[in-house]
Design an enzyme around this catalytic site. Sequence first.
Site, PDB file in Angstrom:
ATOM      1  N   TRP A   1       0.651  -0.779  -0.130  1.00  0.00           N
ATOM      2  CA  TRP A   1       0.023  -0.117  -0.422  1.00  0.00           C
ATOM      3  C   TRP A   1       1.112   0.930  -0.233  1.00  0.00           C
ATOM      4  O   TRP A   1       0.319   2.345   0.201  1.00  0.00           O
ATOM      5  CB  TRP A   1      -1.136   0.123   1.027  1.00  0.00           C
ATOM      6  CG  TRP A   1      -0.676   0.070   2.821  1.00  0.00           C
ATOM      7  CD1 TRP A   1       0.517  -0.789   3.644  1.00  0.00           C
ATOM      8  CD2 TRP A   1      -0.670   0.996   3.659  1.00  0.00           C
ATOM      9  NE1 TRP A   1       0.744  -0.054   4.018  1.00  0.00           N
ATOM     10  CE2 TRP A   1       0.558   0.877   4.575  1.00  0.00           C
ATOM     11  CE3 TRP A   1      -0.822   2.412   3.472  1.00  0.00           C
ATOM     12  CZ2 TRP A   1       0.115   2.129   5.814  1.00  0.00           C
ATOM     13  CZ3 TRP A   1      -0.894   3.800   4.009  1.00  0.00           C
ATOM     14  CH2 TRP A   1      -0.098   3.343   5.541  1.00  0.00           C
ATOM     15  N   ASP A   2       1.726   1.110   0.351  1.00  0.00           N
ATOM     16  CA  ASP A   2       3.423   2.655   0.214  1.00  0.00           C
ATOM     17  C   ASP A   2       3.040   2.705  -1.324  1.00  0.00           C
ATOM     18  O   ASP A   2       3.050   4.333  -1.057  1.00  0.00           O
ATOM     19  CB  ASP A   2       4.788   1.799   0.467  1.00  0.00           C
ATOM     20  CG  ASP A   2       4.604   0.665   0.989  1.00  0.00           C
ATOM     21  OD1 ASP A   2       3.679   0.217   2.000  1.00  0.00           O
ATOM     22  OD2 ASP A   2       5.507   0.300   1.872  1.00  0.00           O
TER      23      ASP A   2
ATOM     24  N   GLU B   1       1.473  -1.164  13.372  1.00  0.00           N
ATOM     25  CA  GLU B   1       1.755  -2.772  13.802  1.00  0.00           C
ATOM     26  C   GLU B   1       2.458  -3.141  14.655  1.00  0.00           C
ATOM     27  O   GLU B   1       2.500  -4.204  15.447  1.00  0.00           O
ATOM     28  CB  GLU B   1       2.646  -3.502  12.052  1.00  0.00           C
ATOM     29  CG  GLU B   1       2.252  -3.388  11.030  1.00  0.00           C
ATOM     30  CD  GLU B   1       3.070  -3.407   9.511  1.00  0.00           C
ATOM     31  OE1 GLU B   1       2.682  -3.469   8.829  1.00  0.00           O
ATOM     32  OE2 GLU B   1       4.051  -3.483  10.122  1.00  0.00           O
TER      33      GLU B   1
ATOM     34  N   LYS C   1       4.510   2.655  16.147  1.00  0.00           N
ATOM     35  CA  LYS C   1       5.436   2.108  15.245  1.00  0.00           C
ATOM     36  C   LYS C   1       5.863   3.180  14.334  1.00  0.00           C
ATOM     37  O   LYS C   1       6.072   3.649  13.655  1.00  0.00           O
ATOM     38  CB  LYS C   1       4.979   0.428  13.999  1.00  0.00           C
ATOM     39  CG  LYS C   1       5.989   0.290  12.529  1.00  0.00           C
ATOM     40  CD  LYS C   1       6.249  -0.768  12.153  1.00  0.00           C
ATOM     41  CE  LYS C   1       7.177  -1.501  11.655  1.00  0.00           C
ATOM     42  NZ  LYS C   1       6.447  -2.299  10.861  1.00  0.00           N
ATOM     43  N   GLN C   2       4.371   3.885  13.450  1.00  0.00           N
ATOM     44  CA  GLN C   2       4.159   4.652  12.549  1.00  0.00           C
ATOM     45  C   GLN C   2       2.965   5.113  12.551  1.00  0.00           C
ATOM     46  O   GLN C   2       2.373   4.724  13.159  1.00  0.00           O
ATOM     47  CB  GLN C   2       4.215   4.213  11.207  1.00  0.00           C
ATOM     48  CG  GLN C   2       3.283   3.104  10.806  1.00  0.00           C
ATOM     49  CD  GLN C   2       3.761   2.199   9.344  1.00  0.00           C
ATOM     50  OE1 GLN C   2       4.469   2.071   9.561  1.00  0.00           O
ATOM     51  NE2 GLN C   2       2.954   3.123   8.408  1.00  0.00           N
TER      52      GLN C   2
END
Length: 774
Positions: free
Chosen positions: A362-363, A493, A605-606
């Site tokens: 999906w990046d 994640e 994580k992000q």
Amino acid sequence: MKNYITHDAWCIVEDGFYPEHNEITESLMSLGNGRMGHRGNFEERYSGKSLLGNYVAGVYFPDKTRVGWWKNGYPRYFAKVLNACNWVGIDVQVGEEVLDLSTCEVRTFRRELNMREGVLRRTAVVVLSRGRELKIESTRFCSLVDDEAGAIRYRLTPLNFEDTFTITPYLDGNIRNRDANYDETFWNELRKETGFAEGCLLLETKANPYGVERFEVATSMCFDLALDGERVDFKSQPVRDEKYVAGVVEVPLKEGQELTVYKYGVNLSSMNYPNHLLMEEAYKYLRRVAEKGFDVLYEEQVRAWAEKWEKNDITIEGDLAAQQGIRFNIFHLQQTYTGKDERLNIGPKGFTGEKYGGSTYWDTEAYCLPFYLATSEQQVARNLLVYRYKHLPKAIENAEKLGFSFGAALYPMVTMNGEECHNEWEITFEEIHRNGAIAYAIHDYVRYTGDEGYLAEYGLEVLIGISRFWRQRVNWSAAKQQYVMLGVTGPNEYENNVNNNWYTNYIAVWTLRYTAQVYGQVQAQEPERWADIEARTQFNAAEEVPAWEHIIQHMYFPYDPERRVYLQQQEFLDKELLTVDAIADQRPINQRWSWDRILRSCFIKQADVLQGMYFFEEDFDEEDLRRNFAFYEPMTVHESSLSPCVHAILAARLGLQEKAYEMYLRTARLDLDDYNHDTEDGLHITSMAGTWMSVVKGFAGMRVRDGQLVLNPYLPEQWASYTFRLGFRGTWIQVDVLKDKVLIHNLSDQDIAVQVLGESLRVEAQSEASKSLG
């Protein structure tokens, strides 16, 4: 962090030999041209730490899934971009001694990737046995003009001795993927041929039980020699072995004589040529590029890269590390994906390594599309969307495997051909927000380009499939009297199998609303096309649209009224809320903590909630954004390459200039400085687009509002100025952000209106306008 790469505006320089970092340097100095690529390996043999890597775009193998516990719906295989035939190799033997920089003394060494030209150079002086000093010089590139070919100029000069040199340019198909699940090799040999100073290997991917197509790749090479700059006649002894062809030449060299080997390599795959003609076409291609010769190919390469940099360069004055970082990221994006072929996409490692299988994530939609929208012709970005449209039938199949029906589409987390091939259950089954990113990319493309025809041609069918998935994925909670989304993994994640991830719920509702809007638009404006879509999808507007509306009106979004922040998931406040400062000596936690401990922690994580606020910033006021940023960013460990850029953009909007700059440097130099200790596996290609976004969307505040380009720039205090270019709806502009003003140069033959710091500036064709920064 590593700090051995020399800061330079246009080059990535390893000045001095660092064998302990060699795999990192190989990644940094990878080359590609959209069709093929390879890591920055040495031409001669090297027995030290190295990941030999050559890759051909679109060619992959379905490696059997390796899991400890099989679950219904698991993909049967993990698609691996293949480590392909090594065409760059040139063995060198001096007398009886094999040239190997791992076993000889390296007296001087410099490896340099020239990003302006797309050329890798290396010079070294090594000391062989008995004090013999040898100078090595190599120059190579993957041609942007002839994008299935590469060229090498390799020079050897004995500095204080004379001896017989045995030179062996070769093709070697005896390679394997380091990430093979069962340590298998993936290639079979079909044919091989040798002739005078040339050879060809035809390899085929092994049979597989999954019905995935088998690929054939013909790799051909030829070489020529020169002494002291003059071509010489020579004898070449052909060699054949299993998956190997070579030509052996013996050349006596005197002290100070310079031997030059010119080697040309070609990779043709069955994606682009009929199988029965592959070897014949590979020879034709090879002879055509060899006839041009190294110097002509090099000149063409320089011109082709100059044309790319003309559109996509970002110039930063006053900060060499930042300048090198942005160009490094732009360079690798442009050599990974050129947009010429709608069947190709952007693997997270590109042509730089094997990790993540090299497949599509999906990046692409969330991070890469904006870069290509603004720096390339419109068709390049359009092809990224067409890629997903052509995978729609597979997305419907993927959803069916998980129990969904009636045309619901779940796009894969990882894919090469549209079929899901990721096998970690908490991601494969639960990280479903990827569907939303694909819907958002359609909106992003149309908003930027104004190409509303795409919606009727391709986009609406994809949106209907995704919306049908969201409708079936939610369920009605009698307790809450709202719709909920259970058992998901959001962008963070480090939380798996949670209920009501705010971002996933939000992008699902947004997709339903956008699909209903587009459906009405296409129905009204293109009734014939709508009738075709309605028949093909069996769309029932009277039943489906009201169901979507009910979900839109009644979706549950977890929220903390005390802090007035959106909760990442409904139980987030049950965690012990700490900031990353409390664990400074334990990072990165993904390498030091157990997975159990990570999942129970608050650490992120992000960007997750903040990812949604970045996408849909118009839905939130500045105070909403400020509160959520202040709550979540201090808990974010940024252990995903996709994290820093989103935080940089949001921090810039909030006026948090120090934080924005910190996050920019982290994303710009993530691989150059090996922040996450994983550059040796390959570069983070897809997150590199985030570096560009950090400057253009972050510091320059670029947005599109009501069909108009908007800029709200400021100048980071570490910089004297910065300049970038944008293509927008057929017009190209250059933006110069200086200490006291912004200059807008219209480089096109049509006028354009740009809103700068709240004021609409009309910039006439081939002229400029300015706005004070005061």
